[in-house]
Design an enzyme around this catalytic site. Structure first.
Site, PDB file in Angstrom:
ATOM      1  N   HIS A   1     -68.677 -27.430  34.084  1.00 52.55           N
ATOM      2  CA  HIS A   1     -67.291 -27.779  34.436  1.00 52.55           C
ATOM      3  C   HIS A   1     -67.120 -27.705  35.950  1.00 52.55           C
ATOM      4  CE1 HIS A   1     -66.641 -26.876  30.185  1.00 52.55           C
ATOM      5  NE2 HIS A   1     -65.478 -27.488  30.254  1.00 52.55           N
TER       6      HIS A   1
ATOM      7  N   GLU B   1     -66.494 -40.628  25.118  1.00 56.86           N
ATOM      8  CA  GLU B   1     -66.406 -41.129  26.495  1.00 56.86           C
ATOM      9  C   GLU B   1     -66.966 -42.542  26.633  1.00 56.86           C
ATOM     10  OE1 GLU B   1     -67.215 -38.072  25.723  1.00 56.86           O
ATOM     11  OE2 GLU B   1     -65.879 -36.774  26.866  1.00 56.86           O
TER      12      GLU B   1
END
Ligand SMILES: Cc1ncc(C[n+]2csc(CCOP(=O)(O)OP(=O)(O)O)c2C)c(N)n1
Length: 673
Positions: free
Chosen positions: A479, A412
């Site tokens: 999540h 990322e």
């Protein structure tokens, strides 16, 4: 030390000498000023000049370099104006960062230099981004980034090298191995024999060279750069050298064994090379003296001027203005057929509409922006053939090709940094976080590089980070998070959070148009549960404008994202209460006018969000109302958010965590206050 000139001309040999002499003389002068207290901090590159100078001179002047704190030689070799350089170092307004940055933390596009932030590592990914731009534009060019051996322990080193290798990006990664990372020795820093051996693991060529030998540095890098321009791939070069002074001047060198200074003192890159030039009759003592005198004069004049300059005078309006790159959104006139219900900037050309779910609206906007901006590059994990885990980019690969729709490594930070590198080369980037939660692994690049770079030295970060966010889908603590407030707190970022398909498409298009870094939140639970008729044509919605979803005068619910849906459901079930539901849509900069207007109308306010309560953006909005609309209030401003816990997995716990179940109670309390 053996100097091999190969087929270098006398002129080049002399240029390299002068190239090293200049930063050396500047540093010697700086050390004097430091002792007089006229310089605040100094990271010395004395003894390491051959690397910065040799490497810079080996590249073309229009090839980007990402230097670090000991690389004065990069700046001087690019011919940077000494007055502006010293003004920069002295914190004067005429410096390259308008006194906003210290030491070498600034870039200059005119000289193709991207400045570092204090954090070690990010420069490597930016270099990869610039190299990606070179590859996409088929420019036969390389980029080059520096790191110390200490910096190689940072995750970003791994991410940048790995991604550059997978994408075959023409980047020269240079390690300046000077033996110490502050006081940390190499044996405390890494366990492999040579750092360059890591190149094998990444699948790129690696070279270990004598970093004190200017000809070895210059010849190695110019030879490699020549090859890489034709056959793009990254390379790792470990330059062995030594830090002849303290980490920074104030910290001393007590921890360094004395004999090391003796050994390395004999290998000084400037004197060694000077002796060789003398021995080869390529220079004489008189010429050396003359060059030194000329440089000293130039340095002294520039310094005297700068020291006479007044300290910067703050201009608050300018400081605030320069947080974002200036930008005027495109605007079109309203065609008669389209009502302005959503604050359109660019109106849809026709009134043609199709019913779309939020996820399809995001996809539709992205696709139209890809058509509008040929310089827009999409990057994310599994976004190409697979279409992304939420299928936002399904079919994009076929339409726009693999160069612009890029599956990324699980890196990322590097990907966000590459996005920034692309914008240095005037590309636009969209980075999809697979889940908003994973942004933590790219946090540094976003909050320290993307957010601050324009204010620091005028380079914009044209990057949109898409963030599938939120709970309600039974996905557990990693999540499901709402992490928008991490970003609303960072000057320089814009934060968008649409709750409807119409807004999602228009705001995403607006975000891509805007040259500033934008965090774009998309609620996963709304992706497929919310749908409406939206315009088929391309359109944009003004960033920073809230929207009144239903009008009422009993209480205001100021909210966004899933909160809008909860508020509407509650209003529908309780038609006897007239609720003014305001969807903020943009959280930074947020719409104070619409909030004030609503407070004036109802006098009772609930700020509602899915994010956990403490430290959420609701606190900011409530505080602002308290400060600016107190006289219109008939009750204390209430806030409602999720419990201050991580997001639990089991549906029963998750429902208890979320605020929706407590909404009725709070509204009733407000109504009857
Ligand atoms: C991410 C991060 N952690 C810690 C620091 C503090 N720091 C600044 S320089 C430095 C040592 C760096 O060593 P190295 O990479 O070998 O470069 P050198 O200073 O020797 O040139 C440290 C620990 C930092 N700047 N960034």
């Amino acid at each position: 030390m053996i100097f091999e000139r190969g087929n270098l001309s006398n002129d080049t040999l002399l240029k390299l000498y002068k190239g090293m002499l200049k930063p050396r003389l500047i540093e010697e002068k700086m050390l004097l000023l430091l002792r007089k207290g006229q310089v605040s901090k100094w990271f010395s590159g004395i003894g390491q000049e051959a690397i910065a100078v040799g490497a810079t001179m080996a590249l073309r002047e229009d090839e980007y370099i990402m230097p670090l704190h000991r690389n004065l030689g990069v700046f001087t070799s690019r011919g940077v104006d000494l007055h502006k350089l010293f003004a920069q170092l002295q914190g004067r307004s005429s410096g390259y960062s308008q006194a906003r940055e210290r030491s070498f933390h600034f870039g200059i596009n005119q000289y193709h230099i991207v400045g570092m932030i204090s954090h070690l590592g990010p420069q490597l990914s930016i270099a990869a981004g610039v190299a990606l731009a070179h590859k996409l534009s088929k420019e036969k060019m390389v980029s080059m980034a520096f790191t110390g051996e200490g910096g190689t322990s940072e995750g970003e080193f791994h991410e940048a090298l790995n991604t550059a290798a997978v994408w075959k990006l023409p980047v020269i990664f240079i390690i300046e191995n000077n033996g110490y990372g502050l006081s940390t020795t190499t044996s405390e820093q890494y366990a492999c024999k040579d750092l360059v051996d890591r190149a094998i693991g990444y699948g790129m060529p690696g070279y270990k060279i004598d970093g004190n030998n200017i000809l070895e540095v210059y010849n190695t890098i110019s030879g490699l750069a020549e090859k890489m321009r034709e056959h793009p791939e990254p390379v790792l070069i470990e330059c062995m050298t030594f830090r002849m002074r303290g980490h920074e001047e104030a910290s001393g060198t007590k921890y360094v064994p004395k004999e090391l200074f003796e050994i390395w003192g004999k290998k000084d890159p400037v004197t060694q090379y000077e002796n060789w030039l003398l021995q080869e009759n390529l220079i004489d003592n008189q010429t050396i003296k003359k060059i030194k005198e000329e440089y000293s004069k130039e340095i002294n004049i520039a310094l005297e001027d700068v020291l006479a300059e007044p300290a910067p005078v703050p201009d608050t309006a300018k400081e605030i203005r320069d947080v974002y790159a200036p930008f005027t959104a495109q605007k079109t006139l309203s065609p008669n057929s389209v009502e302005n219900t959503h604050n359109f900037n660019v109106y849809p050309a026709t009134s043609s509409k199709t019913k779309k779910r939020l996820v399809d609206a995001v996809s539709d906007g992205l696709r139209q922006s890809m058509k509008k901006y040929p310089n827009l590059v999409l990057m994310g994990q599994d976004i190409a053939e697979y279409g992304g885990v939420f299928k936002v980019t399904e079919g994009f690969l076929e339409d726009f090709g693999k160069e612009r729709v890029r599956n990324t490594t699980l890196c990322e930070s590097a990907i966000v940094g590459i996005g920034l590198g692309l914008s240095v080369k005037k590309y636009k980037a969209m980075v999809e976080m697979q889940f908003a939660d994973f942004v933590t692994c790219g946090f540094n690049q976003i909050v320290n590089n993307l957010a601050k770079i324009y204010y620091r030295w005028g380079q914009n970060a044209d990057v949109v980070v898409r963030m599938p966010t939120g709970a309600g889908v039974g996905a557990g603590p990693f999540h499901s998070q709402s992490n928008e407030a991490w970003f609303t707190h960072v000057p320089g970022l814009k934060v968008l959070y649409p709750s409807s398909p119409m807004d999602a498409k228009g705001l995403l298009n607006a975000a891509i148009e805007d040259p500033n870094p934008i965090m774009f939140f998309e609620h996963k639970a709304l992706y497929r549960s919310v749908s409406e008729e939206i315009y088929d044509d391309y359109y944009t919605i003004e960033i920073g404008r809230g929207r009144r979803i239903i009008s009422g005068d009993d209480i205001s619910i100021i909210t966004y994202g899933a909160g809008v849906i909860w508020a509407l459901e509650y209003a529908e079930q309780n038609p006897d209460i007239n609720i003014d539901v305001i969807d903020l849509r943009t959280l930074m900069p947020w719409d104070k006018d619409i909030v004030l207007e609503s407070v004036k109308k109802t006098g009772k306010v609930l700020v509602l969000h899915e994010d956990t309560l403490t430290g959420g953006i609701g606190g900011e909005i409530a505080a602002w109302i308290g400060e600016n609309a107190f006289e219109y209030l008939d009750a204390p401003v209430r806030r409602l958010g999720s419990l201050d816990t991580p997001v639990p997995f089991a549906p029963e716990l998750e429902a208890n965590f979320l605020p929706a179940g407590r909404l009725g109670e709070v509204v009733q309390e407000l109504v009857s206050y």
